[in-house]
Design an enzyme around this catalytic site. Structure first.
Site, PDB file in Angstrom:
ATOM      1  N   LYS A 125       0.836  -1.204   0.000  1.00 16.57           N
ATOM      2  CA  LYS A 125       0.000   0.000   0.000  1.00 16.57           C
ATOM      3  C   LYS A 125       0.875   1.260   0.000  1.00 16.57           C
ATOM      4  O   LYS A 125       0.702   2.145  -0.835  1.00 16.57           O
ATOM      5  CB  LYS A 125      -0.921  -0.017   1.225  1.00 16.57           C
ATOM      6  N   ASP A 131      -6.448   0.673   0.599  1.00 14.85           N
ATOM      7  CA  ASP A 131      -6.624   0.672   2.050  1.00 14.85           C
ATOM      8  C   ASP A 131      -8.050   0.214   2.346  1.00 14.85           C
ATOM      9  O   ASP A 131      -8.773  -0.212   1.446  1.00 14.85           O
ATOM     10  CB  ASP A 131      -6.321   2.055   2.640  1.00 14.85           C
TER      11      ASP A 131
END
Ligand code: SF4
Length: 235
Positions: free
Chosen positions: A118, A136
């Site tokens: 991420k 996310d």
């Protein structure tokens, strides 16, 4: 499908036009920002940035600093002890393995301490213009509700979205869905304020606006303005 996706992304980009809150400067500044922002409000991270980068302007200074000194600069945010350790290790990796420069590939970025896919995806998009999708909890929830993907984890969502979204639009996915998930497509979604509700597959839409709807919308706009002002003054 990709036509509908692009059309929805265009609509959402008009609503959420600001870049990601941690797109603040050079690759080093971006990677530090994303690492600090884990489970922490953007405002809190952005407020400590000027002091942080004054103390540690490059990976070299950060790698040489003691963990205690790094902690003292970030102790206003959650998990600061763990983040301080990660920052020092990450900076040391950058200096020792990558000649002081933040690496430019996913494979290399995820070898840095505290950097997962991420964080790496945010850095790839913000610093190097490489198509990537940082997934996310917000991106995961909203894209599943919209019906774009049917996935059980953020990792699978990233994989599915990478295959679904054309390269040119990949960077927009995180930009718009983090904010949309934070302010509109929340746990009990504010579908009454959502500009893509007509193309959303979610079965339990909440279309009844609250009596203080205007106040809520004004509050969202105010918070975005504050974040944007802090982002501009972060370095
Ligand atoms: S219509 Fe509702 S559930 Fe669908 S994306 Fe918008 S806010 Fe989320």
């Amino acid at each position: 499908m990709s036509k509908e996706i692009i059309s929805a992304l265009k609509i959402l980009k008009k609503l959420w036009k600001n870049p990601g809150a941690m797109e603040i400067g050079n690759p080093y500044q971006n990677v530090v920002g994303v690492l600090l922002s884990a489970r922490t409000r953007d405002e809190q991270v952005l407020k400590l940035m000027p002091g942080f980068f004054k103390a540690f302007p490059t990976p070299v200074e950060l790698s040489k600093a003691s963990v205690e000194k790094i902690e003292s600069r970030i102790n206003t945010i959650g998990m600061f002890r763990q983040k301080a350790k990660h920052l020092k290790s990450m900076a040391t990796d950058i200096v020792e393995k990558f000649d002081g420069k933040v690496p430019q590939t996913m494979e290399e970025l995820v070898t840095l301490a505290g950097v997962g896919r991420k964080t790496a995806s945010v850095v790839l998009v913000a610093s190097f213009g490489t198509p990537a999708i940082a997934v996310d909890t917000h991106v995961y929830r909203v894209t599943n509700r919209l019906g774009w993907v049917k996935t059980k984890t953020p990792e699978k969502t990233e994989e599915a979205l990478l295959a679904l979204v054309p390269d040119k639009w990949k960077k927009t996915v995180n930009q718009v869905f983090v904010k949309h998930g934070r302010y509109v497509c929340i746990r009990k979604p504010r579908c009454w304020a959502c500009p893509v509700r007509d193309v959303c597959a979610f079965k339990e839409k909440n279309l009844e606006a609250l009596s203080n709807a205007e106040e809520i919308v004004a509050d969202i706009e105010r918070r975005e303005e504050i974040i944007e002002a802090l982002r501009h003054n972060a370095i």
